[in-house]
Design a protein around this motif. Structure first.
Motif, PDB file in Angstrom:
ATOM      1  N   GLY A  82       6.716  75.152   2.093  1.00 22.00           N
ATOM      2  CA  GLY A  82       5.932  73.958   2.398  1.00 22.00           C
ATOM      3  C   GLY A  82       5.598  73.111   1.184  1.00 22.00           C
ATOM      4  O   GLY A  82       4.659  72.321   1.207  1.00 22.00           O
ATOM      5  N   VAL A  83       6.373  73.253   0.137  1.00 15.37           N
ATOM      6  CA  VAL A  83       6.154  72.493  -1.096  1.00 15.37           C
ATOM      7  C   VAL A  83       7.086  71.276  -1.099  1.00 15.37           C
ATOM      8  O   VAL A  83       8.285  71.411  -0.868  1.00 15.37           O
ATOM      9  CB  VAL A  83       6.438  73.362  -2.340  1.00 15.37           C
ATOM     10  N   VAL A  84       6.526  70.109  -1.373  1.00 17.09           N
ATOM     11  CA  VAL A  84       7.313  68.888  -1.441  1.00 17.09           C
ATOM     12  C   VAL A  84       7.594  68.570  -2.913  1.00 17.09           C
ATOM     13  O   VAL A  84       6.685  68.203  -3.662  1.00 17.09           O
ATOM     14  CB  VAL A  84       6.582  67.711  -0.767  1.00 17.09           C
ATOM     15  N   VAL A  85       8.846  68.733  -3.314  1.00 19.09           N
ATOM     16  CA  VAL A  85       9.272  68.419  -4.676  1.00 19.09           C
ATOM     17  C   VAL A  85       9.697  66.957  -4.700  1.00 19.09           C
ATOM     18  O   VAL A  85      10.474  66.516  -3.857  1.00 19.09           O
ATOM     19  CB  VAL A  85      10.446  69.324  -5.112  1.00 19.09           C
ATOM     20  N   VAL A  86       9.180  66.200  -5.680  1.00 19.09           N
ATOM     21  CA  VAL A  86       9.560  64.796  -5.799  1.00 19.09           C
ATOM     22  C   VAL A  86      10.373  64.519  -7.064  1.00 19.09           C
ATOM     23  O   VAL A  86      10.961  63.445  -7.189  1.00 19.09           O
ATOM     24  CB  VAL A  86       8.325  63.866  -5.725  1.00 19.09           C
ATOM     25  N   ASP A  87      10.435  65.483  -7.985  1.00 17.08           N
ATOM     26  CA  ASP A  87      11.239  65.316  -9.191  1.00 17.08           C
ATOM     27  C   ASP A  87      11.520  66.685  -9.790  1.00 17.08           C
ATOM     28  O   ASP A  87      10.673  67.585  -9.710  1.00 17.08           O
ATOM     29  CB  ASP A  87      10.515  64.436 -10.217  1.00 17.08           C
ATOM     30  N   ALA A 118       4.391  66.839  -4.764  1.00 14.88           N
ATOM     31  CA  ALA A 118       3.672  65.715  -4.161  1.00 14.88           C
ATOM     32  C   ALA A 118       2.161  65.824  -4.262  1.00 14.88           C
ATOM     33  O   ALA A 118       1.472  64.809  -4.288  1.00 14.88           O
ATOM     34  CB  ALA A 118       4.090  65.562  -2.697  1.00 14.88           C
ATOM     35  N   ASP A 119       1.624  67.061  -4.343  1.00 16.43           N
ATOM     36  CA  ASP A 119       0.167  67.230  -4.307  1.00 16.43           C
ATOM     37  C   ASP A 119      -0.240  68.430  -5.152  1.00 16.43           C
ATOM     38  O   ASP A 119       0.477  69.431  -5.192  1.00 16.43           O
ATOM     39  CB  ASP A 119      -0.271  67.424  -2.849  1.00 16.43           C
ATOM     40  N   ALA A 120      -1.398  68.338  -5.776  1.00 21.86           N
ATOM     41  CA  ALA A 120      -1.900  69.419  -6.633  1.00 21.86           C
ATOM     42  C   ALA A 120      -2.059  70.734  -5.875  1.00 21.86           C
ATOM     43  O   ALA A 120      -1.930  71.813  -6.465  1.00 21.86           O
ATOM     44  CB  ALA A 120      -3.221  69.011  -7.273  1.00 21.86           C
ATOM     45  N   SER A 121      -2.305  70.678  -4.578  1.00 27.12           N
ATOM     46  CA  SER A 121      -2.465  71.902  -3.788  1.00 27.12           C
ATOM     47  C   SER A 121      -1.160  72.698  -3.680  1.00 27.12           C
ATOM     48  O   SER A 121      -1.171  73.854  -3.267  1.00 27.12           O
ATOM     49  CB  SER A 121      -2.972  71.555  -2.384  1.00 27.12           C
ATOM     50  N   MET A 122      -0.055  72.107  -4.072  1.00 30.36           N
ATOM     51  CA  MET A 122       1.263  72.749  -3.965  1.00 30.36           C
ATOM     52  C   MET A 122       1.712  73.423  -5.259  1.00 30.36           C
ATOM     53  O   MET A 122       2.729  74.120  -5.264  1.00 30.36           O
ATOM     54  CB  MET A 122       2.317  71.709  -3.562  1.00 30.36           C
ATOM     55  N   VAL A 123       0.990  73.223  -6.347  1.00 33.10           N
ATOM     56  CA  VAL A 123       1.443  73.697  -7.657  1.00 33.10           C
ATOM     57  C   VAL A 123       1.637  75.207  -7.683  1.00 33.10           C
ATOM     58  O   VAL A 123       2.670  75.700  -8.146  1.00 33.10           O
ATOM     59  CB  VAL A 123       0.482  73.232  -8.776  1.00 33.10           C
ATOM     60  N   VAL A 147      18.714  85.640 -17.250  1.00 37.19           N
ATOM     61  CA  VAL A 147      18.493  84.219 -17.013  1.00 37.19           C
ATOM     62  C   VAL A 147      16.979  84.062 -16.869  1.00 37.19           C
ATOM     63  O   VAL A 147      16.407  84.455 -15.855  1.00 37.19           O
ATOM     64  CB  VAL A 147      19.228  83.717 -15.760  1.00 37.19           C
ATOM     65  N   ARG A 148      16.362  83.556 -17.927  1.00 36.89           N
ATOM     66  CA  ARG A 148      14.905  83.423 -17.939  1.00 36.89           C
ATOM     67  C   ARG A 148      14.498  82.025 -17.483  1.00 36.89           C
ATOM     68  O   ARG A 148      15.290  81.087 -17.550  1.00 36.89           O
ATOM     69  CB  ARG A 148      14.354  83.681 -19.351  1.00 36.89           C
ATOM     70  N   HIS A 149      13.243  81.919 -17.054  1.00 37.09           N
ATOM     71  CA  HIS A 149      12.713  80.645 -16.571  1.00 37.09           C
ATOM     72  C   HIS A 149      11.422  80.325 -17.310  1.00 37.09           C
ATOM     73  O   HIS A 149      10.524  81.166 -17.372  1.00 37.09           O
ATOM     74  CB  HIS A 149      12.438  80.710 -15.063  1.00 37.09           C
ATOM     75  N   GLU A 150      11.373  79.144 -17.865  1.00 35.69           N
ATOM     76  CA  GLU A 150      10.163  78.636 -18.501  1.00 35.69           C
ATOM     77  C   GLU A 150       9.817  77.329 -17.794  1.00 35.69           C
ATOM     78  O   GLU A 150      10.020  76.233 -18.322  1.00 35.69           O
ATOM     79  CB  GLU A 150      10.385  78.427 -19.998  1.00 35.69           C
ATOM     80  N   ALA A 151       9.345  77.471 -16.589  1.00 29.74           N
ATOM     81  CA  ALA A 151       9.108  76.316 -15.724  1.00 29.74           C
ATOM     82  C   ALA A 151       7.736  75.705 -15.963  1.00 29.74           C
ATOM     83  O   ALA A 151       6.773  76.400 -16.290  1.00 29.74           O
ATOM     84  CB  ALA A 151       9.235  76.728 -14.262  1.00 29.74           C
ATOM     85  N   VAL A 152       7.675  74.402 -15.761  1.00 29.26           N
ATOM     86  CA  VAL A 152       6.433  73.664 -15.761  1.00 29.26           C
ATOM     87  C   VAL A 152       6.373  72.919 -14.433  1.00 29.26           C
ATOM     88  O   VAL A 152       7.329  72.258 -14.051  1.00 29.26           O
ATOM     89  CB  VAL A 152       6.376  72.655 -16.930  1.00 29.26           C
ATOM     90  N   VAL A 153       5.256  73.070 -13.734  1.00 22.98           N
ATOM     91  CA  VAL A 153       5.061  72.379 -12.463  1.00 22.98           C
ATOM     92  C   VAL A 153       3.829  71.498 -12.582  1.00 22.98           C
ATOM     93  O   VAL A 153       2.772  71.969 -13.006  1.00 22.98           O
ATOM     94  CB  VAL A 153       4.911  73.358 -11.284  1.00 22.98           C
ATOM     95  N   VAL A 154       3.982  70.226 -12.233  1.00 23.56           N
ATOM     96  CA  VAL A 154       2.861  69.293 -12.261  1.00 23.56           C
ATOM     97  C   VAL A 154       2.792  68.563 -10.923  1.00 23.56           C
ATOM     98  O   VAL A 154       3.771  68.502 -10.188  1.00 23.56           O
ATOM     99  CB  VAL A 154       2.992  68.275 -13.413  1.00 23.56           C
TER     100      VAL A 154
END
Length: 156
Positions: A82-87, A118-123, A147-154
């Motif tokens: 239910g997460v809306v990714v916009v970028d 799309a929304d802070a509640s999805m981070v 394969v490591r992940h250094e993700a940033v979600v905003v």
């Protein structure tokens, strides 16, 4: 959607300078990769291996496959959560180490996706979706290095 999926392509060496492989420095590393219905990909070896640095090389293609596979798996995981990714932009990198005997291997790849939702509640759910994406990624599950992940979600 269980099943076996087959892929096919044609790789053609186009680097004969007129004397074939008469010597290590006598031929070009130019290659054309073709898949039916898609534009040809002009490739070569990496520059340290006497290739053309302006063309895709196998190491670039492996890194690209890992990055794209994670991206596509991640988008699926986000939809499911239910997460809306916009970028989404990934600054991926990999380390390959030569073994001194003419071969070598990748030591690791690090994916650095920067994701905007799309929304802070999805981070929180968006951050957790990277683990699911890694479990689903066919390419990451096919390699024998981390394969490591250094993700940033905003949030937008």
């Amino acid at each position: 959607m269980l099943g076996e999926h087959r892929y096919a392509l044609r790789t053609t060496w186009t680097g004969d300078r007129g004397t074939g492989t008469s010597g290590y420095r006598d031929y070009d590393r130019a290659v054309t990769v073709a898949v039916a219905g898609k534009p040809d990909l002009l490739a070569s070896a990496d520059k340290p291996f006497r290739g053309d640095p302006a063309k895709w090389n196998p190491e670039d293609l492996l890194l690209a496959a890992l990055s794209e596979c994670h991206l596509l798996s991640y988008l699926h995981a986000c939809v499911s959560a239910g997460v809306v990714v916009v970028d989404y932009v990934d600054e991926a990198s990999g380390v390959m180490v030569e073994d001194g005997r003419g071969g070598g291997a990748f030591r690791e790849v690090v994916l650095r996706p920067r994701v905007t939702v799309a929304d802070a509640s999805m981070v929180e759910a968006a951050e957790a979706a990277h683990a699911q994406a890694n479990a689903w990624c066919f390419i990451a599950n096919s390699v024998n290095f981390p394969v490591r992940h250094e993700a940033v979600v905003v949030a937008r």
